[in-house]
Design a protein around this motif. Structure first.
Motif, PDB file in Angstrom:
ATOM      1  N   ASN A 247      44.527 -11.956   3.181  1.00 30.31           N
ATOM      2  CA  ASN A 247      45.825 -12.536   3.548  1.00 30.31           C
ATOM      3  C   ASN A 247      46.732 -11.613   4.356  1.00 30.31           C
ATOM      4  OD1 ASN A 247      46.866 -10.802   1.664  1.00 30.31           O
ATOM      5  ND2 ASN A 247      47.939 -12.368   0.497  1.00 30.31           N
ATOM      6  N   GLN A 248      46.181 -10.713   5.140  1.00 32.32           N
ATOM      7  CA  GLN A 248      47.014  -9.846   5.974  1.00 32.32           C
ATOM      8  C   GLN A 248      47.862 -10.659   6.951  1.00 32.32           C
ATOM      9  OE1 GLN A 248      44.226  -7.166   7.757  1.00 32.32           O
ATOM     10  NE2 GLN A 248      44.256  -5.767   6.027  1.00 32.32           N
ATOM     11  N   MET A 249      47.290 -11.727   7.491  1.00 34.78           N
ATOM     12  CA  MET A 249      48.051 -12.566   8.422  1.00 34.78           C
ATOM     13  C   MET A 249      49.222 -13.234   7.700  1.00 34.78           C
ATOM     14  SD  MET A 249      48.615 -13.682  11.442  1.00 34.78           S
ATOM     15  CE  MET A 249      47.189 -13.402  12.433  1.00 34.78           C
ATOM     16  N   ALA A 250      48.992 -13.708   6.484  1.00 36.00           N
ATOM     17  CA  ALA A 250      50.075 -14.334   5.721  1.00 36.00           C
ATOM     18  C   ALA A 250      51.181 -13.325   5.439  1.00 36.00           C
ATOM     19  CB  ALA A 250      49.532 -14.919   4.422  1.00 36.00           C
ATOM     20  N   ASP A 251      50.818 -12.104   5.097  1.00 38.14           N
ATOM     21  CA  ASP A 251      51.821 -11.064   4.857  1.00 38.14           C
ATOM     22  C   ASP A 251      52.628 -10.782   6.122  1.00 38.14           C
ATOM     23  OD1 ASP A 251      51.003 -10.819   2.237  1.00 38.14           O
ATOM     24  OD2 ASP A 251      49.786  -9.027   2.580  1.00 38.14           O
ATOM     25  N   ALA A 252      51.944 -10.706   7.264  1.00 38.26           N
ATOM     26  CA  ALA A 252      52.628 -10.448   8.533  1.00 38.26           C
ATOM     27  C   ALA A 252      53.569 -11.608   8.880  1.00 38.26           C
ATOM     28  CB  ALA A 252      51.616 -10.234   9.653  1.00 38.26           C
ATOM     29  N   LEU A 253      53.124 -12.839   8.668  1.00 40.08           N
ATOM     30  CA  LEU A 253      53.973 -14.001   8.963  1.00 40.08           C
ATOM     31  C   LEU A 253      55.180 -14.055   8.029  1.00 40.08           C
ATOM     32  CD1 LEU A 253      51.269 -16.735   9.629  1.00 40.08           C
ATOM     33  CD2 LEU A 253      52.809 -15.684  11.301  1.00 40.08           C
ATOM     34  N   ALA A 254      54.984 -13.704   6.766  1.00 36.96           N
ATOM     35  CA  ALA A 254      56.104 -13.679   5.819  1.00 36.96           C
ATOM     36  C   ALA A 254      57.140 -12.640   6.250  1.00 36.96           C
ATOM     37  CB  ALA A 254      55.601 -13.386   4.413  1.00 36.96           C
ATOM     38  N   THR A 255      56.672 -11.498   6.701  1.00 41.43           N
ATOM     39  CA  THR A 255      57.581 -10.456   7.194  1.00 41.43           C
ATOM     40  C   THR A 255      58.326 -10.952   8.428  1.00 41.43           C
ATOM     41  OG1 THR A 255      56.136  -8.727   6.350  1.00 41.43           O
ATOM     42  CG2 THR A 255      57.723  -8.092   8.055  1.00 41.43           C
ATOM     43  N   LEU A 256      57.606 -11.563   9.357  1.00 38.00           N
ATOM     44  CA  LEU A 256      58.222 -12.101  10.568  1.00 38.00           C
ATOM     45  C   LEU A 256      59.259 -13.176  10.219  1.00 38.00           C
ATOM     46  CD1 LEU A 256      58.239 -12.191  13.676  1.00 38.00           C
ATOM     47  CD2 LEU A 256      56.413 -13.887  13.534  1.00 38.00           C
TER      48      LEU A 256
END
Length: 127
Positions: free
Chosen positions: A50-59
């Motif tokens: 879920n690295q992409m999900a973490d990045a999107l949550a940060t964004l």
């Protein structure tokens, strides 16, 4: 948390019933938000992927959007390496990129091109 997120996905898809009274308002809110999208789908992604999900949550936490405003598209490009790796020079004068850092830590010796400001106050005074 992996089981919790899988549970939420199954509940949002209507496959499982929501029994926890604390989750009901969140599920209702998500169902309202769904109306603003032309197409939406929910998929459980294992924690290790879920690295992409973490990045999107940060964004998403960095700016605020109005549900009635214009949404710009976000384009993603996949790179073969992590972004910070692209910024590291492999070698300088035949030496590895970390040479100056290692020399500075080991010998307390700064590169010749370092300014007085760079050198000032880094090492404790000799006793």
């Amino acid at each position: 948390m992996s089981l919790d997120s899988a549970l939420v996905i199954h509940q949002l898809k209507g496959e499982w019933e929501t029994r926890d009274h604390k989750s009901v308002p969140y599920q209702a809110y998500i169902k309202k938000l769904i109306e603003f999208f032309d197409d939406i789908s929910f998929h459980h992604i294992p924690r290790e992927e879920n690295q992409m999900a973490d990045a999107l949550a940060t964004l998403a936490s960095m700016f605020q959007l109005s549900p009635h405003g214009h949404f710009s598209y976000i384009e993603f490009r996949c790179c073969g390496k992590l972004a910070h790796c692209c910024l590291i020079k492999k070698e300088k004068y035949g030496k590895p990129w970390y040479f100056d850092i290692k020399r500075c830590i080991k010998n307390k010796e700064y590169p010749q091109e370092a300014s007085d400001n760079d050198n000032e106050g880094w090492w404790p005074a000799s006793s």
